[in-house]
Design a protein around this motif. Structure first.
Motif, PDB file in Angstrom:
ATOM      1  N   UNK A  59       4.359  18.391   0.213  1.00  0.00           N
ATOM      2  CA  UNK A  59       4.345  17.035  -0.347  1.00  0.00           C
ATOM      3  C   UNK A  59       2.997  16.343  -0.121  1.00  0.00           C
ATOM      4  N   UNK A  60       1.927  17.127   0.174  1.00  0.00           N
ATOM      5  CA  UNK A  60       0.594  16.561   0.327  1.00  0.00           C
ATOM      6  C   UNK A  60       0.032  16.246  -1.060  1.00  0.00           C
ATOM      7  N   UNK A  61      -0.340  14.977  -1.276  1.00  0.00           N
ATOM      8  CA  UNK A  61      -0.865  14.559  -2.579  1.00  0.00           C
ATOM      9  C   UNK A  61      -2.351  14.884  -2.714  1.00  0.00           C
ATOM     10  N   UNK A  62      -3.147  14.626  -1.660  1.00  0.00           N
ATOM     11  CA  UNK A  62      -4.590  14.842  -1.727  1.00  0.00           C
ATOM     12  C   UNK A  62      -5.002  15.907  -0.710  1.00  0.00           C
ATOM     13  N   UNK A  63      -5.702  16.900  -1.186  1.00  0.00           N
ATOM     14  CA  UNK A  63      -6.221  17.945  -0.298  1.00  0.00           C
ATOM     15  C   UNK A  63      -7.744  17.820  -0.253  1.00  0.00           C
ATOM     16  N   UNK A  64      -8.263  17.564   0.935  1.00  0.00           N
ATOM     17  CA  UNK A  64      -9.700  17.360   1.101  1.00  0.00           C
ATOM     18  C   UNK A  64     -10.417  18.701   1.049  1.00  0.00           C
ATOM     19  N   UNK A  65     -11.537  18.718   0.266  1.00  0.00           N
ATOM     20  CA  UNK A  65     -12.293  19.955   0.083  1.00  0.00           C
ATOM     21  C   UNK A  65     -13.558  19.952   0.932  1.00  0.00           C
ATOM     22  N   UNK A 113      -2.327   4.425   1.882  1.00  0.00           N
ATOM     23  CA  UNK A 113      -2.339   4.550   3.339  1.00  0.00           C
ATOM     24  C   UNK A 113      -1.670   5.877   3.667  1.00  0.00           C
ATOM     25  N   UNK A 114      -2.309   6.662   4.541  1.00  0.00           N
ATOM     26  CA  UNK A 114      -1.667   7.934   4.872  1.00  0.00           C
ATOM     27  C   UNK A 114      -0.563   7.703   5.902  1.00  0.00           C
ATOM     28  N   UNK A 115       0.096   8.765   6.301  1.00  0.00           N
ATOM     29  CA  UNK A 115       1.264   8.608   7.169  1.00  0.00           C
ATOM     30  C   UNK A 115       0.898   8.184   8.591  1.00  0.00           C
ATOM     31  N   UNK A 116      -0.415   8.050   8.885  1.00  0.00           N
ATOM     32  CA  UNK A 116      -0.839   7.529  10.184  1.00  0.00           C
ATOM     33  C   UNK A 116      -1.398   6.107  10.066  1.00  0.00           C
ATOM     34  N   UNK A 117      -1.251   5.523   8.863  1.00  0.00           N
ATOM     35  CA  UNK A 117      -1.751   4.165   8.676  1.00  0.00           C
ATOM     36  C   UNK A 117      -3.223   4.101   8.337  1.00  0.00           C
ATOM     37  N   UNK A 153       0.854  -1.177   0.000  1.00  0.00           N
ATOM     38  CA  UNK A 153       0.000   0.000   0.000  1.00  0.00           C
ATOM     39  C   UNK A 153       0.893   1.230   0.000  1.00  0.00           C
ATOM     40  N   UNK A 154       0.926   1.996  -1.098  1.00  0.00           N
ATOM     41  CA  UNK A 154       1.800   3.172  -1.144  1.00  0.00           C
ATOM     42  C   UNK A 154       1.325   4.225  -0.153  1.00  0.00           C
ATOM     43  N   UNK A 155       2.263   4.985   0.334  1.00  0.00           N
ATOM     44  CA  UNK A 155       1.959   6.051   1.286  1.00  0.00           C
ATOM     45  C   UNK A 155       1.646   7.341   0.534  1.00  0.00           C
ATOM     46  N   UNK A 156       0.586   8.008   0.954  1.00  0.00           N
ATOM     47  CA  UNK A 156       0.210   9.297   0.373  1.00  0.00           C
ATOM     48  C   UNK A 156      -0.164  10.244   1.519  1.00  0.00           C
ATOM     49  N   UNK A 157       0.277  11.464   1.387  1.00  0.00           N
ATOM     50  CA  UNK A 157      -0.083  12.451   2.403  1.00  0.00           C
ATOM     51  C   UNK A 157      -1.413  13.095   2.045  1.00  0.00           C
ATOM     52  N   UNK A 158      -2.265  13.254   3.054  1.00  0.00           N
ATOM     53  CA  UNK A 158      -3.585  13.832   2.880  1.00  0.00           C
ATOM     54  C   UNK A 158      -3.755  14.946   3.903  1.00  0.00           C
ATOM     55  N   UNK A 159      -4.359  16.055   3.473  1.00  0.00           N
ATOM     56  CA  UNK A 159      -4.594  17.162   4.401  1.00  0.00           C
ATOM     57  C   UNK A 159      -5.873  17.877   4.014  1.00  0.00           C
TER      58      UNK A 159
END
Length: 794
Positions: free
Chosen positions: A143-149, A214-218, A121-127
């Motif tokens: 380096x955040x890949x996905x930004x929640x709207x 999976x984000x950086x918190x699993x 499961x690749x790691x992706x940063x989400x914010x």
């Protein structure tokens, strides 16, 4: 293995909870993971409205831990939720229970353990996207890949967000496993299974999955196509029956594909189908999907640690409520498709109850809601299809989704046939509204006025054509067969009243009534008429009652011996101005050469049929002969002449009938002029034109069409079979379907296809076709344009 209904009934608290809830169309899930892993028999029952407090069921018969304390289970669950709440507020989830029963505490150890258990499961940063974020915050999110709207929706196991994917600069939808379930291995397993199922389904009616991460918190999440639209259940009541059937067939096609991939969806319903603004139909929510091969009766009890039973009670098949995973087959999805069809027709799902518990019991016993009495015949036929799909015994349902699709498609052909019957009946009602003849005495030669009779006959012919087309589409359509028979009998009675006895006998024979008493009366009338004709040969041969103009001319000197009223009216003469005069002095021929040709042919053959020429009526002035029939100087009449030489009172006579075809010729000239202009415009625009005549099956191409298709014009246009044979095999069926629908339903079409040129290469072409109708509202021709698709044009 316990059933869903059994689990509920042995748990008084759960039964009470469900009895207090209204029936809805949301998914209910009972996790079997504890049972499958050999742990406590108590499962976790989840409902979307219980996101913060799922119900841990009491131990039931067959539990491997009969002494388990349900209160302790609830306490453990509360602690898990509390841990999830803490994680939601910022702390990383720890204390993750793995599938092998071990527990990890540190975040790094958790990541390693999850990677080992859950695969790559690749790691992706989400914010969360923040307006006017400070510079330091922007630096931290570079380096955040996905930004929640924002939130799009939520269910019992996940929350769906609208998000922006920075790398590709696109809007996507992200489904995130709920925080309170992030530490539960079974929930994580089902979430991963759902994502991987969707990702493995490459079908235009399955929502496209982009990424599983999976984000950086699993925390697990996956991104998918952002559909600009709404779920089907929000629109189903505003759409027509035809549009809803189209959507259902596309959903069925997706499920047919899933079955080919060994998958059973288990939770089909309108809420799980997305409708996009641009016509997309996408089946979503594959969280309960199961691999059919994993449901073998010989499988080990712990072969799949993520099994669950459940579904939506309002649509649920009885085997889903039974909870026997080995009893779930492709027929389960067929039941759900039938349940959706039931919802389309009736406006409500098949199972209902005063409470959610009552609705679940109705599903378990396959108690289906009563069908309304006001349904039409075609709607009732759809209910019959749905009923077979929803049979209690899976063996009594359709053997495959393909069979269900064929049944619905068959209904649609029946509906097309019935539409034609309804059109025919409307036209028949219009005939009834016309004034009826004052006298029904055929012997006296009375009846309707000529114009009104022709109108009535044309209407009967149109009704006859519609009904015959309806029977051709659906040969067993009793309504069409019975209506055609009654129409023929009514037409026969009208023909009898108007004195058209030969026509009446033909109609009685077509209706299977040639031996009836009415047909016998017509034969007697016909016999009496023949005797009258023998004694009044002159007047009967002049077609006194015929709508066509008639003249009797003595062959020896060309003198007009008799002219009927229609002839006098057509040419504008009084009777004494024509009868007794020679044809040569009347000068009614616009072209003397045409008259000579007519006389020569008649002298050789003794008869002539449908000789086309132009007459000059009395009031018209013609300065010089007009032998160009493509032109129509003011006042000329285009006519068709049919003549016979007969013996009458010992003299050779020329019996001629004249039909006025001026309106038709004017239309033909106008059409030819329009076609010439159209061809000129098409040549200027680089478009090819084509036409397909149904009766002759002839195809006509313009010069530009030969260039567009790469066919040598010296070869001429292909016939229909050659044309179809030159279409790319993958495009052939859709073109034939488009032509067939245009012919049977009178619809226009446009499509892309590939055509093989003289060098054997396929050219990408675009065509648009339109039907041409005759006076009886029947399609007699299809015409259209043809132009090439530029490279890269799709």
């Amino acid at each position: 293995m316990s059933s869903l209904i059994e689990t509920i009934e042995v748990d008084a608290a759960l039964a009470q909870r469900l009895a207090e809830m209204p029936a809805d169309s949301q998914t209910l899930t009972l996790s079997l993971d504890a049972l499958a892993s050999g742990g406590s028999a108590a499962g976790v029952l989840q409902h979307p409205s219980w996101a913060d407090s799922p119900h841990v069921t009491s131990p039931i018969v067959g539990s491997s831990s009969p002494d388990a304390n349900p209160n302790q289970d609830n306490l453990d669950l509360a602690q898990t939720i509390a841990a999830g709440s803490t994680a939601e507020s910022g702390d990383s989830p720890t204390g993750v229970n793995l599938l092998d029963g071990s527990t990890v505490e540190s975040q790094e150890a958790m990541k390693q353990a999850l990677a080992r258990c859950e695969g790559f499961l690749p790691a992706r940063r989400v914010a969360m996207l923040k307006a006017d974020a400070p510079k330091a915050d922007c630096e931290s999110q570079k380096d955040v890949e996905y930004r929640l709207i924002g939130t799009l929706g939520s269910g019992g196991t996940g929350v769906v967000y609208q998000a922006h994917q920075r790398a590709i600069d696109r809007e996507v939808a992200i489904k995130v496993l709920r925080r309170e379930l992030a530490t539960d291995a079974s929930s994580r397993g089902r979430f991963l299974t759902e994502a991987r199922v969707i990702g493995a389904l490459d079908h235009p009616n399955v929502i496209a999955l982009h990424d599983l991460c999976m984000d950086d918190e699993g925390q697990l999440f996956y991104s998918m196509k952002r559909v600009d639209g709404a779920s089907w259940d929000q629109q189903i009541d505003t759409l027509s029956l035809e549009k809803n059937l189209n959507i259902l067939l596309r959903v069925a096609d997706a499920i047919r594909y899933a079955h080919s991939r060994d998958l059973v969806h288990r939770d089909l319903k309108p809420e799980n189908v997305m409708l996009g603004r641009f016509g997309e139909v996408l089946v979503a929510d594959w969280g309960l999907a199961l691999s059919k091969s994993s449901l073998s009766p010989t499988m080990e009890s712990n072969s799949d640690s993520h099994h669950a039973i459940g579904g939506t009670p309002a649509y649920m098949a009885p085997e889903l409520a039974a909870g026997d995973l080995t009893g779930i087959t492709y027929a389960t999805d067929i039941y759900l498709l039938g349940a959706i069809l039931f919802r389309i027709v009736t406006g409500f799902p098949p199972h209902h109850g005063k409470s959610l518990l009552a609705c679940i019991r109705a599903a378990a016993n396959n108690v289906i809601e009563q069908v309304p009495d006001h349904l039409s015949d075609t709607e009732f036929e759809l209910i019959q299809i749905a009923s077979k799909a929803m049979a209690t015994d899976p063996m009594d349902r359709y053997a495959s989704v393909e069979e269900l699709i064929e049944a619905i498609e068959g209904h649609r052909s029946h509906e097309a046939s019935d539409r034609l019957v309804r059109r025919a009946k409307r036209r028949l009602a219009e005939i009834h509204d016309l004034e009826t003849p004052e006298s029904e005495s055929a012997d006296a030669g009375s009846g309707e006025p000529t114009g009104k009779r022709a109108d009535r006959y044309e209407r009967f012919a149109a009704v006859d054509a519609l009904l015959r087309e309806a029977i051709e589409i659906w040969p067993e359509n009793r309504r069409a067969i019975d209506t055609l028979r009654s129409t023929q009998l009514e037409f026969a009675r009208t023909a009898t009243a108007n004195g058209d006895l030969d026509l009446a006998l033909i109609l009685y024979e077509s209706a299977g009534q040639s031996n009836s008493e009415a047909a016998a009366r017509v034969r007697k009338q016909l016999e009496r008429r023949e005797k009258v004709r023998e004694s009044q040969a002159k007047y009967s041969t002049l077609f006194t009652h015929s709508p066509d103009a008639g003249m009797l001319i003595r062959w020896s000197d060309g003198k007009v011996m008799e002219a009927n009223a229609a002839c006098l009216e057509l040419l504008g003469y009084e009777k004494n101005e024509m009868v007794g005069q020679k044809m040569s002095t009347l000068s009614i021929w616009a072209c003397p050469k045409s008259r000579e040709t007519f006389v020569d042919q008649l002298a050789r053959e003794g008869q002539i049929d449908n000789f086309e020429t132009q007459f000059v009526p009395k009031q018209a002035q013609l300065d010089e002969p007009n032998c160009d029939q493509t032109k129509a100087p003011p006042g000329l009449i285009d006519v068709l002449i049919s003549s016979r030489t007969v013996q009458l009172s010992g003299e050779e006579m020329l019996l001629s009938t004249v039909r006025d075809i001026s309106a038709r010729k004017a239309a033909e000239r106008e059409l030819e002029y329009s076609r010439r202009r159209l061809r000129d415009l098409q040549r200027l625009a680089g478009l090819g034109s084509w036409s397909f005549t149904l009766q002759s099956q002839a195809i006509h191409w313009s010069e530009e069409a030969f260039r567009v298709t790469g066919r040598d014009s010296k070869r001429g246009a292909p016939d229909y079979n050659e044309f179809v044979g030159s279409i790319h095999p993958e495009d052939r069926e859709k073109l034939q379907v488009a032509i067939e629908r245009s012919v049977t339903q009178g619809t226009s079409f446009q499509l892309r296809f590939r055509y093989r040129d003289d060098q054997g290469r396929y050219r990408k072409l675009f065509t648009r076709g339109n039907p041409v109708f005759d006076a009886g509202d029947n399609v007699v021709e299809i015409y259209g344009i043809l132009h090439p698709i530029a490279a890269g044009g799709g």
